[in-house]
Design a protein around this motif. Structure first.
Motif, PDB file in Angstrom:
ATOM      1  N   ALA A  72      21.032  22.467 -38.456  1.00  0.00           N
ATOM      2  CA  ALA A  72      21.663  21.283 -37.859  1.00  0.00           C
ATOM      3  C   ALA A  72      21.023  19.996 -38.378  1.00  0.00           C
ATOM      4  O   ALA A  72      21.720  18.997 -38.600  1.00  0.00           O
ATOM      5  N   ILE A  73      19.708  20.006 -38.597  1.00  0.00           N
ATOM      6  CA  ILE A  73      19.031  18.820 -39.152  1.00  0.00           C
ATOM      7  C   ILE A  73      19.549  18.537 -40.557  1.00  0.00           C
ATOM      8  O   ILE A  73      19.827  17.385 -40.919  1.00  0.00           O
ATOM      9  N   ILE A  74      19.685  19.594 -41.371  1.00  0.00           N
ATOM     10  CA  ILE A  74      20.200  19.413 -42.731  1.00  0.00           C
ATOM     11  C   ILE A  74      21.614  18.846 -42.696  1.00  0.00           C
ATOM     12  O   ILE A  74      21.964  17.920 -43.437  1.00  0.00           O
ATOM     13  N   ILE A  75      22.452  19.382 -41.812  1.00  0.00           N
ATOM     14  CA  ILE A  75      23.831  18.894 -41.695  1.00  0.00           C
ATOM     15  C   ILE A  75      23.845  17.440 -41.252  1.00  0.00           C
ATOM     16  O   ILE A  75      24.633  16.623 -41.745  1.00  0.00           O
ATOM     17  N   ILE A 127      21.595  15.150 -41.838  1.00  0.00           N
ATOM     18  CA  ILE A 127      21.226  14.303 -42.981  1.00  0.00           C
ATOM     19  C   ILE A 127      22.416  14.113 -43.904  1.00  0.00           C
ATOM     20  O   ILE A 127      22.720  12.997 -44.356  1.00  0.00           O
ATOM     21  N   VAL A 128      23.119  15.217 -44.180  1.00  0.00           N
ATOM     22  CA  VAL A 128      24.261  15.153 -45.099  1.00  0.00           C
ATOM     23  C   VAL A 128      25.377  14.294 -44.528  1.00  0.00           C
ATOM     24  O   VAL A 128      26.050  13.552 -45.254  1.00  0.00           O
ATOM     25  N   ILE A 129      25.592  14.372 -43.218  1.00  0.00           N
ATOM     26  CA  ILE A 129      26.671  13.600 -42.593  1.00  0.00           C
ATOM     27  C   ILE A 129      26.311  12.121 -42.506  1.00  0.00           C
ATOM     28  O   ILE A 129      27.140  11.235 -42.764  1.00  0.00           O
ATOM     29  N   SER A 130      25.066  11.825 -42.129  1.00  0.00           N
ATOM     30  CA  SER A 130      24.699  10.435 -41.855  1.00  0.00           C
ATOM     31  C   SER A 130      24.595   9.584 -43.110  1.00  0.00           C
ATOM     32  O   SER A 130      24.892   8.382 -43.079  1.00  0.00           O
ATOM     33  N   LYS A 131      24.185  10.176 -44.226  1.00  0.00           N
ATOM     34  CA  LYS A 131      23.919   9.377 -45.429  1.00  0.00           C
ATOM     35  C   LYS A 131      25.164   8.626 -45.926  1.00  0.00           C
ATOM     36  O   LYS A 131      25.080   7.422 -46.198  1.00  0.00           O
ATOM     37  N   PRO A 132      26.342   9.281 -46.070  1.00  0.00           N
ATOM     38  CA  PRO A 132      27.516   8.510 -46.517  1.00  0.00           C
ATOM     39  C   PRO A 132      27.913   7.391 -45.553  1.00  0.00           C
ATOM     40  O   PRO A 132      28.343   6.321 -45.992  1.00  0.00           O
ATOM     41  N   LEU A 133      27.777   7.640 -44.244  1.00  0.00           N
ATOM     42  CA  LEU A 133      28.133   6.587 -43.290  1.00  0.00           C
ATOM     43  C   LEU A 133      27.129   5.433 -43.343  1.00  0.00           C
ATOM     44  O   LEU A 133      27.498   4.274 -43.135  1.00  0.00           O
ATOM     45  N   GLU A 134      25.886   5.739 -43.630  1.00  0.00           N
ATOM     46  CA  GLU A 134      24.917   4.662 -43.843  1.00  0.00           C
ATOM     47  C   GLU A 134      25.332   3.804 -45.037  1.00  0.00           C
ATOM     48  O   GLU A 134      25.193   2.572 -45.010  1.00  0.00           O
ATOM     49  N   PHE A 184      17.033   5.060 -40.319  1.00  0.00           N
ATOM     50  CA  PHE A 184      16.406   6.142 -39.550  1.00  0.00           C
ATOM     51  C   PHE A 184      17.061   6.288 -38.181  1.00  0.00           C
ATOM     52  O   PHE A 184      17.280   7.410 -37.705  1.00  0.00           O
ATOM     53  N   PHE A 185      17.412   5.169 -37.551  1.00  0.00           N
ATOM     54  CA  PHE A 185      18.072   5.237 -36.245  1.00  0.00           C
ATOM     55  C   PHE A 185      19.472   5.853 -36.359  1.00  0.00           C
ATOM     56  O   PHE A 185      19.903   6.604 -35.482  1.00  0.00           O
ATOM     57  N   ILE A 186      20.170   5.530 -37.433  1.00  0.00           N
ATOM     58  CA  ILE A 186      21.483   6.145 -37.642  1.00  0.00           C
ATOM     59  C   ILE A 186      21.333   7.650 -37.845  1.00  0.00           C
ATOM     60  O   ILE A 186      22.117   8.451 -37.312  1.00  0.00           O
ATOM     61  N   PHE A 187      20.314   8.050 -38.607  1.00  0.00           N
ATOM     62  CA  PHE A 187      20.059   9.482 -38.788  1.00  0.00           C
ATOM     63  C   PHE A 187      19.750  10.154 -37.453  1.00  0.00           C
ATOM     64  O   PHE A 187      20.228  11.268 -37.170  1.00  0.00           O
ATOM     65  N   LEU A 188      18.938   9.492 -36.606  1.00  0.00           N
ATOM     66  CA  LEU A 188      18.622  10.060 -35.298  1.00  0.00           C
ATOM     67  C   LEU A 188      19.878  10.219 -34.446  1.00  0.00           C
ATOM     68  O   LEU A 188      20.019  11.198 -33.707  1.00  0.00           O
ATOM     69  N   LEU A 189      20.807   9.255 -34.569  1.00  0.00           N
ATOM     70  CA  LEU A 189      22.059   9.340 -33.814  1.00  0.00           C
ATOM     71  C   LEU A 189      22.837  10.591 -34.214  1.00  0.00           C
ATOM     72  O   LEU A 189      23.276  11.365 -33.353  1.00  0.00           O
ATOM     73  N   PHE A 190      23.005  10.801 -35.501  1.00  0.00           N
ATOM     74  CA  PHE A 190      23.760  11.972 -35.945  1.00  0.00           C
ATOM     75  C   PHE A 190      22.985  13.264 -35.699  1.00  0.00           C
ATOM     76  O   PHE A 190      23.594  14.309 -35.460  1.00  0.00           O
ATOM     77  N   LEU A 191      21.669  13.188 -35.750  1.00  0.00           N
ATOM     78  CA  LEU A 191      20.877  14.372 -35.425  1.00  0.00           C
ATOM     79  C   LEU A 191      21.071  14.757 -33.953  1.00  0.00           C
ATOM     80  O   LEU A 191      21.197  15.948 -33.630  1.00  0.00           O
ATOM     81  N   ALA A 192      21.122  13.738 -33.081  1.00  0.00           N
ATOM     82  CA  ALA A 192      21.368  14.011 -31.665  1.00  0.00           C
ATOM     83  C   ALA A 192      22.751  14.611 -31.452  1.00  0.00           C
ATOM     84  O   ALA A 192      22.941  15.548 -30.661  1.00  0.00           O
ATOM     85  N   ILE A 193      23.752  14.058 -32.173  1.00  0.00           N
ATOM     86  CA  ILE A 193      25.115  14.586 -32.042  1.00  0.00           C
ATOM     87  C   ILE A 193      25.187  16.026 -32.543  1.00  0.00           C
ATOM     88  O   ILE A 193      25.805  16.889 -31.910  1.00  0.00           O
TER      89      ILE A 193
END
Length: 366
Positions: free
Chosen positions: A102-105, A107-114, A268-277
Motif C-alpha cells: 500500500a505504501i508503494i501504491i 507513492i506511485v499515485i501521489s507523485k503524478p498529482l504532485e 511530503f504532506f500530499i504523500f501522507l494524504l494518499f498513504l492515509a487513503i
C-alpha cells in the motif's frame, strides 16, 4: 444499488454479509467506498502522468483506466485477504506485506498529482533549467567555431598589419626624398639632384608595391570576412536546430527532477494524504473488533475445512481397507491347488518355447 456496489468493492462475501446487521454492512460499505475512490484517484494520477508522456488524451485515458483497474483489484485483494485473529500482533504481521504494498501504491499515485498541483512552480524551475541549458548549448557550440574565427581574425590582422607596415615604409621614403629636395637631410643641397631622383624612384617603387599589396590583401580580407559570415550562419543554424530539443525538455522525468528541486514538505504532506487513503481500508479492518461477518465467514471456512479433512480421512480408511482385502484375497488364492496346477502348466509351456527359440538361434550361428 450503490450499497451493493461498494460491498463488491470491499471484497466481502455478499451472501454472508446480507444476513449480518446493518452496522456490519455499513462498515464494509465504507471500506469498499475507500477502495473505489482510491482507484479513481489512481486513474486521475496515471492519466495525467501518461498525458505528459504521450501528449494524447485517448492514450492517457486508456492506460489510465488500466492502471485504475489494477489498483482497484490490488486494494480489493489486500482488504479481502486480511483475516481477523485473536491477537492484534498476529493480524499486524499478517497485514505487513500488504501495508508495504500500500505504501508503494501511495507513492506511485501521489507523485503524478504532485506534478499537477505544483505545475506552475515546476514550470518556473524548468524555465530556469532551459535557460541554463540554452546558454550552455550556445557555449558548447561556440567552442567548435571560436578557434576558426580566432584564426581568421589573426590572419586578417596580419594582412592589415602588413599593409600598415608598408604604408609606414612608403611614408618614410616620401619624407626622405622631400627632405633631400629641401636640403634638410642627406646631401643638404637644395634642389632635385641625382640623389633626390634615386630616393624618389625608390619611393615610387615602394608606392607601387603598396598599391598592389593593398589590392591583394583587400581581396584576401574580403574572402576571410565572408568565411567569418559563413561560420556565423552555421553557428546560428546549429543553435536554432538544437533549441527545440531544449524547448521540449519538459517530460515526466524532467518534471519529477524539477519537483525534487522544490521544498520537500508540501510534497511530503500530499504523500501522507494518499498513504492515509491507501492504508485506511487495511487499518480499518485491523482496528475494528471481530464482527458478525468475521464469525460467519470463519464458520463457513471452518465447515469447508472440516469437510475436506473428513473426506481425506475417509479416503485413507478406504485405501487401508482395500489393502487388507487384497492381502486376504491373494492369501486365499495361494492355498488353491487348481490355480497352482494351471500356472505350473503355463510355466512349462513357456520354458519349452524358450528352449526351442534358443536351439534355433544356436543352430543358425553354427
Amino acid at each position: 444499488m450503490l450499497k451493493r456496489f461498494f460491498i463488491l468493492c470491499s471484497g466481502a462475501d455478499a451472501d454472508i454479509l446480507e444476513n449480518c446487521s446493518g452496522g456490519e454492512q455499513n462498515k464494509y460499505v465504507g471500506i469498499g467506498a475507500t477502495v473505489f475512490f482510491t482507484a479513481v484517484m489512481a486513474f486521475i494520477a496515471a492519466g495525467y502522468a501518461l498525458y505528459t508522456v504521450f501528449d494524447n488524451y485517448f492514450s492517457a485515458i486508456f492506460f489510465g483506466l488500466i492502471w485504475g483497474f489494477l489498483i482497484f483489484n490490488l486494494d480489493r485483494f489486500i482488504v479481502s485477504t486480511i483475516r481477523k485473529k485473536e491477537n492484534f500482533m498476529d493480524e499486524l504481521l499478517q497485514a505487513s506485506p500488504r501495508i508495504i504494498l500500500a505504501i508503494i501504491i501511495a507513492i506511485v499515485i501521489s507523485k503524478p498529482l504532485e506534478l499537477k498541483i505544483f505545475e506552475k512552480e515546476i514550470d518556473r524551475v524548468l524555465l530556469e533549467q532551459k535557460n541554463d541549458f540554452t546558454l550552455a548549448n550556445q557555449e558548447q557550440i561556440a567552442t567548435q567555431y571560436t578557434p576558426l574565427v580566432t584564426s581568421i581574425d589573426e590572419e586578417i590582422s596580419s594582412l592589415k598589419e602588413e599593409i600598415t607596415t608598408k604604408e609606414t615604409e612608403v611614408n618614410n621614403l616620401y619624407e626622405t626624398y622631400i627632405a633631400e629636395a629641401e636640403g634638410r637631410k642627406g646631401t643638404e643641397i637644395v634642389g632635385k639632384g641625382p640623389v633626390y631622383k634615386e630616393k624618389r624612384e625608390k619611393h615610387d617603387a615602394a608606392l607601387t608595391e603598396l598599391i598592389e599589396l593593398k589590392k591583394t590583401n583587400s581581396d584576401k580580407i574580403t574572402t576571410l570576412e565572408a568565411q567569418k559570415v559563413q561560420l556565423a550562419v552555421e553557428y546560428e543554424d546549429q543553435v536554432e536546430n538544437s533549441q527545440p530539443i531544449i524547448d521540449n525538455f519538459d517530460g515526466l522525468m524532467a518534471r519529477v527532477n524539477a519537483l525534487n528541486e522544490l521544498p520537500w514538505l508540501p510534497s511530503f504532506f500530499i504523500f501522507l494524504l494518499f498513504l492515509a487513503i491507501e492504508t485506511s481500508p487495511i487499518f480499518a479492518k485491523l482496528l475494528s473488533p471481530k464482527g458478525e461477518y468475521d464469525y460467519k465467514l470463519e464458520d463457513v471456512e471452518g465447515e469447508v475445512k472440516t469437510w475436506v479433512a473428513q473426506k481425506e480421512a475417509q479416503r485413507k480408511v478406504v485405501l487401508q481397507t482395500d489393502f487388507a482385502i487384497n492381502d486376504r484375497v491373494y492369501g486365499d488364492l495361494t492355498e488353491e491347488e487348481e490355480l497352482y496346477d494351471y500356472k505350473k502348466k503355463i510355466a512349462r509351456e513357456m520354458m519349452k518355447k524358450q528352449q526351442d527359440a534358443f536351439y534355433k538361434r544356436q543352430t543358425g550361428i553354427l
